[in-house]
Design a protein around this motif. Structure first.
Motif, PDB file in Angstrom:
ATOM      1  N   VAL A 160      35.262  19.671  46.701  1.00  0.00           N
ATOM      2  CA  VAL A 160      34.738  20.346  45.522  1.00  0.00           C
ATOM      3  C   VAL A 160      35.727  21.445  45.161  1.00  0.00           C
ATOM      4  N   PHE A 161      36.335  21.317  43.975  1.00  0.00           N
ATOM      5  CA  PHE A 161      37.280  22.345  43.553  1.00  0.00           C
ATOM      6  C   PHE A 161      37.334  22.442  42.036  1.00  0.00           C
ATOM      7  N   ARG A 162      37.900  23.569  41.584  1.00  0.00           N
ATOM      8  CA  ARG A 162      38.098  23.827  40.169  1.00  0.00           C
ATOM      9  C   ARG A 162      39.513  24.370  39.993  1.00  0.00           C
ATOM     10  N   ASP A 163      40.153  23.969  38.896  1.00  0.00           N
ATOM     11  CA  ASP A 163      41.454  24.513  38.520  1.00  0.00           C
ATOM     12  C   ASP A 163      41.249  25.440  37.329  1.00  0.00           C
ATOM     13  N   LEU A 164      41.708  26.672  37.478  1.00  0.00           N
ATOM     14  CA  LEU A 164      41.512  27.708  36.463  1.00  0.00           C
ATOM     15  C   LEU A 164      42.846  28.302  36.028  1.00  0.00           C
ATOM     16  N   GLU A 165      42.888  28.716  34.773  1.00  0.00           N
ATOM     17  CA  GLU A 165      44.014  29.492  34.262  1.00  0.00           C
ATOM     18  C   GLU A 165      43.490  30.858  33.827  1.00  0.00           C
ATOM     19  N   ILE A 166      44.283  31.895  34.110  1.00  0.00           N
ATOM     20  CA  ILE A 166      43.890  33.244  33.742  1.00  0.00           C
ATOM     21  C   ILE A 166      45.165  34.074  33.570  1.00  0.00           C
ATOM     22  N   ARG A 167      45.117  35.054  32.698  1.00  0.00           N
ATOM     23  CA  ARG A 167      46.294  35.904  32.487  1.00  0.00           C
ATOM     24  C   ARG A 167      46.613  36.683  33.759  1.00  0.00           C
ATOM     25  N   ARG A 168      47.880  36.823  34.052  1.00  0.00           N
ATOM     26  CA  ARG A 168      48.301  37.509  35.277  1.00  0.00           C
ATOM     27  C   ARG A 168      47.922  38.984  35.266  1.00  0.00           C
ATOM     28  N   THR A 169      47.706  39.546  34.070  1.00  0.00           N
ATOM     29  CA  THR A 169      47.342  40.956  33.955  1.00  0.00           C
ATOM     30  C   THR A 169      45.842  41.185  34.030  1.00  0.00           C
ATOM     31  N   LEU A 187      40.849  41.093  39.304  1.00  0.00           N
ATOM     32  CA  LEU A 187      40.097  40.243  40.224  1.00  0.00           C
ATOM     33  C   LEU A 187      38.657  40.046  39.751  1.00  0.00           C
ATOM     34  N   GLU A 188      38.102  41.043  39.063  1.00  0.00           N
ATOM     35  CA  GLU A 188      36.752  40.882  38.523  1.00  0.00           C
ATOM     36  C   GLU A 188      36.727  39.785  37.458  1.00  0.00           C
ATOM     37  N   ASP A 189      37.772  39.691  36.643  1.00  0.00           N
ATOM     38  CA  ASP A 189      37.863  38.605  35.658  1.00  0.00           C
ATOM     39  C   ASP A 189      37.938  37.250  36.365  1.00  0.00           C
ATOM     40  N   LEU A 190      38.700  37.181  37.454  1.00  0.00           N
ATOM     41  CA  LEU A 190      38.789  35.939  38.226  1.00  0.00           C
ATOM     42  C   LEU A 190      37.433  35.625  38.867  1.00  0.00           C
ATOM     43  N   HIS A 191      36.774  36.617  39.405  1.00  0.00           N
ATOM     44  CA  HIS A 191      35.425  36.456  39.969  1.00  0.00           C
ATOM     45  C   HIS A 191      34.488  35.849  38.922  1.00  0.00           C
ATOM     46  N   ASN A 192      34.481  36.408  37.713  1.00  0.00           N
ATOM     47  CA  ASN A 192      33.609  35.893  36.646  1.00  0.00           C
ATOM     48  C   ASN A 192      33.967  34.454  36.294  1.00  0.00           C
ATOM     49  N   ASP A 234      34.820  55.400  53.323  1.00  0.00           N
ATOM     50  CA  ASP A 234      36.109  54.734  53.431  1.00  0.00           C
ATOM     51  C   ASP A 234      36.632  54.403  52.045  1.00  0.00           C
ATOM     52  N   ALA A 235      37.942  54.329  51.930  1.00  0.00           N
ATOM     53  CA  ALA A 235      38.539  53.906  50.671  1.00  0.00           C
ATOM     54  C   ALA A 235      38.254  52.419  50.480  1.00  0.00           C
ATOM     55  N   VAL A 236      37.824  52.058  49.286  1.00  0.00           N
ATOM     56  CA  VAL A 236      37.486  50.674  48.981  1.00  0.00           C
ATOM     57  C   VAL A 236      38.314  50.223  47.794  1.00  0.00           C
ATOM     58  N   SER A 237      38.920  49.060  47.928  1.00  0.00           N
ATOM     59  CA  SER A 237      39.628  48.471  46.794  1.00  0.00           C
ATOM     60  C   SER A 237      38.623  47.663  45.994  1.00  0.00           C
ATOM     61  N   LEU A 238      38.561  47.930  44.697  1.00  0.00           N
ATOM     62  CA  LEU A 238      37.579  47.273  43.847  1.00  0.00           C
ATOM     63  C   LEU A 238      38.230  46.222  42.964  1.00  0.00           C
ATOM     64  N   MET A 239      37.473  45.158  42.701  1.00  0.00           N
ATOM     65  CA  MET A 239      37.970  44.068  41.861  1.00  0.00           C
ATOM     66  C   MET A 239      38.365  44.554  40.475  1.00  0.00           C
ATOM     67  N   ALA A 283      44.616  44.470  39.352  1.00  0.00           N
ATOM     68  CA  ALA A 283      45.201  43.420  38.510  1.00  0.00           C
ATOM     69  C   ALA A 283      45.717  42.291  39.399  1.00  0.00           C
ATOM     70  N   LEU A 284      45.584  41.078  38.901  1.00  0.00           N
ATOM     71  CA  LEU A 284      46.036  39.922  39.674  1.00  0.00           C
ATOM     72  C   LEU A 284      47.512  40.033  40.039  1.00  0.00           C
ATOM     73  N   ASP A 285      48.354  40.422  39.063  1.00  0.00           N
ATOM     74  CA  ASP A 285      49.787  40.499  39.346  1.00  0.00           C
ATOM     75  C   ASP A 285      50.145  41.696  40.232  1.00  0.00           C
TER      76      ASP A 285
END
Length: 173
Positions: A17-26, A29-34, A73-78, A82-84
Motif C-alpha cells: 500500500v503506497f502513494r506517490d505525492l508531489e509537493i513544493r520543496r519549500t 512538513l505540516e503540508d506533507l502531513h496534510n 524540551d525544545a521541540v521541532s514542529l512540522m 521546510a522540506l528543503d
C-alpha cells in the motif's frame, strides 16, 4: 523545484500500500502531513510526527505536529520546518507516524527532485496503489536477549536506608 515522494504503509499484509505525492520543496512538513492524511483517507485529526531516518530506517530527530513538551524540551514542529531544510539528495528518508494510539507507520522517501510543471496544482497525488486496511497493522516491539546483558537495575551501590548520605534536602520547599 518539486519533491516527489513515495509514501509506503509499513504493514505485513499481502498487498503493498503506497502513494506517490508531489509537493513544493519549500512547503513544510505540516503540508506533507496534510497531503499524506488526505492521500490515505484519514481525517487528519490525530497526533502525528515525522522522524528523520537513515538508510536502514532507524528513527532519528522528531518533528511533531504539536508541542506537547510543556516547554521543558525544545521541540521541532512540522509547521516551522521546510522540506528543503531537512531533505536533500543525501538525506531522503523520513518515518511518519499518524495516530499514536493505532500507530499507523509509513516510510516516506524522497524519490526525485524535478522542475515545477506549469498548470499543475501542488501538492499533487500522482499515483495510488493498494487499499489501506481497516485497522493499523500490528507492531511487534522486540529486543534480542543480549541487548540487556549489561543492564543491572540494582548496580548502583546506593543504600536507600542511608538518608544522610543521599545529599537530599527534605525541606527544599
Amino acid at each position: 523545484m518539486i519533491f516527489r515522494f513515495r509514501v509506503i504503509l509499513d504493514n505485513d499484509t499481502e498487498e503493498d500500500v503506497f502513494r506517490d505525492l508531489e509537493i513544493r520543496r519549500t512547503d513544510t512538513l505540516e503540508d506533507l502531513h496534510n497531503s499524506i492524511t488526505q492521500a490515505f483517507g484519514f481525517d487528519g485529526a490525530e497526533m502525528a510526527s515525522f522522524y528523520l531516518s537513515d538508510d536502514q530506517w532507524n528513527q532519528g530527530e522528531e518533528f511533531s505536529l504539536f508541542d506537547l513538551s510543556d516547554g521543558l524540551d525544545a521541540v521541532s514542529l512540522m509547521n516551522e520546518t521546510a522540506l528543503d531544510g531537512i531533505l536533500s539528495e543525501q538525506q531522503t528518508k523520513l518515518i511518519y507516524v499518524y495516530d499514536f494510539f493505532n500507530m499507523w507507520t509509513f516510510f516516506v522517501e524522497l524519490a526525485e527532485i524535478v522542475d515545477e510543471v506549469e498548470g499543475v496544482d501542488y501538492p499533487n497525488l500522482m499515483f495510488v496503489h493498494g487499499q489501506i486496511p481497516d485497522d493499523a497493522p500490528e507492531k511487534t516491539f522486540e529486543a534480542d536477549d543480549d541487548d540487556f546483558d549489561d543492564f543491572d537495575e540494582f548496580d548502583d551501590d546506593l543504600d536507600l536506608e542511608d538518608y544522610d548520605g543521599l545529599d537530599f534536602d527534605e525541606n527544599w520547599n
